[in-house]
Motif scaffolding. Structure first.
Motif, PDB file in Angstrom:
ATOM      1  N   SER A   1      32.862  84.132 -36.647  1.00 31.93           N
ATOM      2  CA  SER A   1      33.475  83.056 -35.864  1.00 31.93           C
ATOM      3  C   SER A   1      32.472  81.973 -35.516  1.00 31.93           C
ATOM      4  CB  SER A   1      34.072  83.626 -34.571  1.00 31.93           C
ATOM      5  OG  SER A   1      35.125  84.515 -34.851  1.00 31.93           O
ATOM      6  N   TYR A   2      31.216  82.373 -35.337  1.00 34.71           N
ATOM      7  CA  TYR A   2      30.186  81.403 -34.963  1.00 34.71           C
ATOM      8  C   TYR A   2      29.403  80.885 -36.162  1.00 34.71           C
ATOM      9  CZ  TYR A   2      31.050  82.312 -30.054  1.00 34.71           C
ATOM     10  OH  TYR A   2      31.641  82.398 -28.812  1.00 34.71           O
ATOM     11  N   THR A   3      29.785  81.312 -37.359  1.00 31.99           N
ATOM     12  CA  THR A   3      29.132  80.812 -38.570  1.00 31.99           C
ATOM     13  C   THR A   3      29.200  79.293 -38.694  1.00 31.99           C
ATOM     14  OG1 THR A   3      29.535  82.882 -39.760  1.00 31.99           O
ATOM     15  CG2 THR A   3      29.100  80.925 -41.093  1.00 31.99           C
ATOM     16  N   PRO A   4      30.308  78.638 -38.332  1.00 31.26           N
ATOM     17  CA  PRO A   4      30.370  77.174 -38.453  1.00 31.26           C
ATOM     18  C   PRO A   4      29.233  76.456 -37.754  1.00 31.26           C
ATOM     19  CG  PRO A   4      32.534  78.045 -38.023  1.00 31.26           C
ATOM     20  CD  PRO A   4      31.573  79.193 -37.896  1.00 31.26           C
ATOM     21  N   GLU A   5      28.730  77.030 -36.674  1.00 29.67           N
ATOM     22  CA  GLU A   5      27.642  76.395 -35.953  1.00 29.67           C
ATOM     23  C   GLU A   5      26.325  76.501 -36.727  1.00 29.67           C
ATOM     24  OE1 GLU A   5      27.350  77.882 -32.033  1.00 29.67           O
ATOM     25  OE2 GLU A   5      29.440  77.454 -31.500  1.00 29.67           O
ATOM     26  N   LEU A   6      26.296  77.419 -37.702  1.00 30.17           N
ATOM     27  CA  LEU A   6      25.067  77.640 -38.447  1.00 30.17           C
ATOM     28  C   LEU A   6      24.987  76.827 -39.727  1.00 30.17           C
ATOM     29  CD1 LEU A   6      24.788  81.522 -38.045  1.00 30.17           C
ATOM     30  CD2 LEU A   6      23.682  79.751 -36.677  1.00 30.17           C
TER      31      LEU A   6
ATOM     32  N   GLY B   1      27.911  74.790 -40.988  1.00 27.41           N
ATOM     33  CA  GLY B   1      28.930  73.755 -41.113  1.00 27.41           C
ATOM     34  C   GLY B   1      30.215  74.180 -41.793  1.00 27.41           C
ATOM     35  N   THR B   2      30.336  75.442 -42.179  1.00 26.20           N
ATOM     36  CA  THR B   2      31.565  75.904 -42.824  1.00 26.20           C
ATOM     37  C   THR B   2      32.551  76.417 -41.769  1.00 26.20           C
ATOM     38  OG1 THR B   2      30.699  78.140 -43.106  1.00 26.20           O
ATOM     39  CG2 THR B   2      30.327  76.570 -44.908  1.00 26.20           C
ATOM     40  N   ILE B   3      33.809  76.450 -42.151  1.00 19.52           N
ATOM     41  CA  ILE B   3      34.841  76.968 -41.253  1.00 19.52           C
ATOM     42  C   ILE B   3      35.400  78.240 -41.866  1.00 19.52           C
ATOM     43  CG2 ILE B   3      37.053  76.515 -40.158  1.00 19.52           C
ATOM     44  CD1 ILE B   3      36.425  73.553 -40.231  1.00 19.52           C
ATOM     45  N   VAL B   4      35.108  79.369 -41.259  1.00 13.75           N
ATOM     46  CA  VAL B   4      35.557  80.653 -41.786  1.00 13.75           C
ATOM     47  C   VAL B   4      37.013  80.900 -41.420  1.00 13.75           C
ATOM     48  CG1 VAL B   4      35.179  83.142 -41.768  1.00 13.75           C
ATOM     49  CG2 VAL B   4      33.226  81.584 -41.659  1.00 13.75           C
ATOM     50  N   PHE B   5      37.336  80.709 -40.154  1.00 21.19           N
ATOM     51  CA  PHE B   5      38.694  80.936 -39.679  1.00 21.19           C
ATOM     52  C   PHE B   5      39.370  79.611 -39.360  1.00 21.19           C
ATOM     53  CE2 PHE B   5      36.592  84.981 -38.037  1.00 21.19           C
ATOM     54  CZ  PHE B   5      36.951  85.704 -39.166  1.00 21.19           C
ATOM     55  N   ARG B   6      40.091  79.090 -40.347  1.00 20.50           N
ATOM     56  CA  ARG B   6      40.767  77.811 -40.165  1.00 20.50           C
ATOM     57  C   ARG B   6      42.027  77.951 -39.315  1.00 20.50           C
ATOM     58  NH1 ARG B   6      38.884  73.869 -43.565  1.00 20.50           N
ATOM     59  NH2 ARG B   6      37.435  74.574 -45.176  1.00 20.50           N
ATOM     60  N   ASP B   7      42.631  79.134 -39.370  1.00 22.70           N
ATOM     61  CA  ASP B   7      43.847  79.370 -38.599  1.00 22.70           C
ATOM     62  C   ASP B   7      43.979  80.860 -38.317  1.00 22.70           C
ATOM     63  OD1 ASP B   7      44.668  80.495 -41.038  1.00 22.70           O
ATOM     64  OD2 ASP B   7      45.664  78.645 -41.657  1.00 22.70           O
ATOM     65  N   TYR B   8      45.035  81.222 -37.592  1.00 21.49           N
ATOM     66  CA  TYR B   8      45.248  82.624 -37.233  1.00 21.49           C
ATOM     67  C   TYR B   8      45.531  83.497 -38.456  1.00 21.49           C
ATOM     68  CZ  TYR B   8      45.341  81.507 -32.257  1.00 21.49           C
ATOM     69  OH  TYR B   8      44.993  81.115 -30.989  1.00 21.49           O
ATOM     70  N   ASN B   9      46.139  82.915 -39.456  1.00 19.03           N
ATOM     71  CA  ASN B   9      46.439  83.671 -40.665  1.00 19.03           C
ATOM     72  C   ASN B   9      45.154  84.180 -41.316  1.00 19.03           C
ATOM     73  OD1 ASN B   9      48.591  84.614 -42.399  1.00 19.03           O
ATOM     74  ND2 ASN B   9      47.737  83.253 -43.960  1.00 19.03           N
TER      75      ASN B   9
END
Length: 230
Positions: free
Chosen positions: A36-41, A43-51
């Motif tokens: 979940s906190y990977t985007p801060e590292l 710049g990628t978005i792992v969980f774009r939505d609940y699905n």
């Protein structure tokens, strides 16, 4: 049959495996937090939505408990044949079929219950976590929830029968390592997540693998009278 299953649960101290399942849930949630906190590292978005969140939880849970089921198969069945202790059980005035069926039913039910509880628990826990952090955007609709409930039930059932596939490989030479390695390969094939997609999403694949696992379990029970324990 129920009495035989209870005896198996006591004999192999099932509480130890329940503790392992609980620890596995903690580790899975830790991975979910890390991702979940990977985007801060980077710049990628792992969980774009609940699905995407539910899909990742599903992958982790199925993979974990298919492997744990292989460990159970190894302890409940393979080790008994390898150490010849199964001969003691076969001396009792109980049909061999019932003894093996009880062992496999314990594995199937344990895997099913663990998958259902773990998926529900981790999903609820992540939703609570996200209500404070708002990492995942988007609305959690009732339609999505109902879809996930149906998917949860289907995947739990398919995984519990799929977990019997390693039994075929383990019984060839009564090898516990072979049983576990075959389950790891099975998980790598069916649970690998590539861009949010895995083979389990093709509905016919988990159905066929579940049927294969059920067939292997059935044949193991049916042919037990033909196995000579020296």
């Amino acid at each position: 049959m129920i009495k035989l299953m209870k005896l198996e649960l006591r004999k192999f101290k099932i509480m130890g495996y329940i503790r392992v399942a609980a620890i596995a849930n903690v580790i899975i949630f830790g991975f979910m937090m890390l991702m979940s906190y990977t985007p801060e590292l980077d710049g990628t978005i792992v969980f774009r939505d609940y699905n995407a969140v539910f899909s990742m939880i599903d992958v982790f849970v199925r993979g974990t408990f298919i492997i744990l089921a292989a460990v159970l198969v190894g302890r409940f069945v393979i080790d008994e044949f390898n150490s010849k202790t199964i001969t003691v059980l076969f001396m009792y005035p109980i049909k061999r079929h019932k003894i093996i069926a009880a062992k496999l039913l314990v594995v199937i039910l344990f895997t099913f219950v663990c998958c259902v509880i773990s998926m529900a628990f981790l999903s609820a826990l992540y939703l609570i976590f996200n209500s404070f952090t708002h990492i995942v955007s988007g609305e959690l609709t009732m339609t999505l929830v109902m879809q996930q409930v149906v998917k949860l039930g289907f995947n739990a059932i398919s995984s519990s029968f799929m977990a019997l596939i390693p039994l075929y490989f383990g019984m060839r030479k009564y090898s516990l390592p072979t049983t576990i390695v075959s389950s790891v390969i099975l998980v790598m094939v069916t649970c690998s997540n590539n861009g949010g997609f895995n083979l389990n999403d093709i509905i016919i694949i988990p159905i066929l693998l579940a049927l294969l696992g059920a067939f292997i379990g059935y044949m193991s029970i049916r042919k037990i009278d033909q196995i000579d324990i020296n």
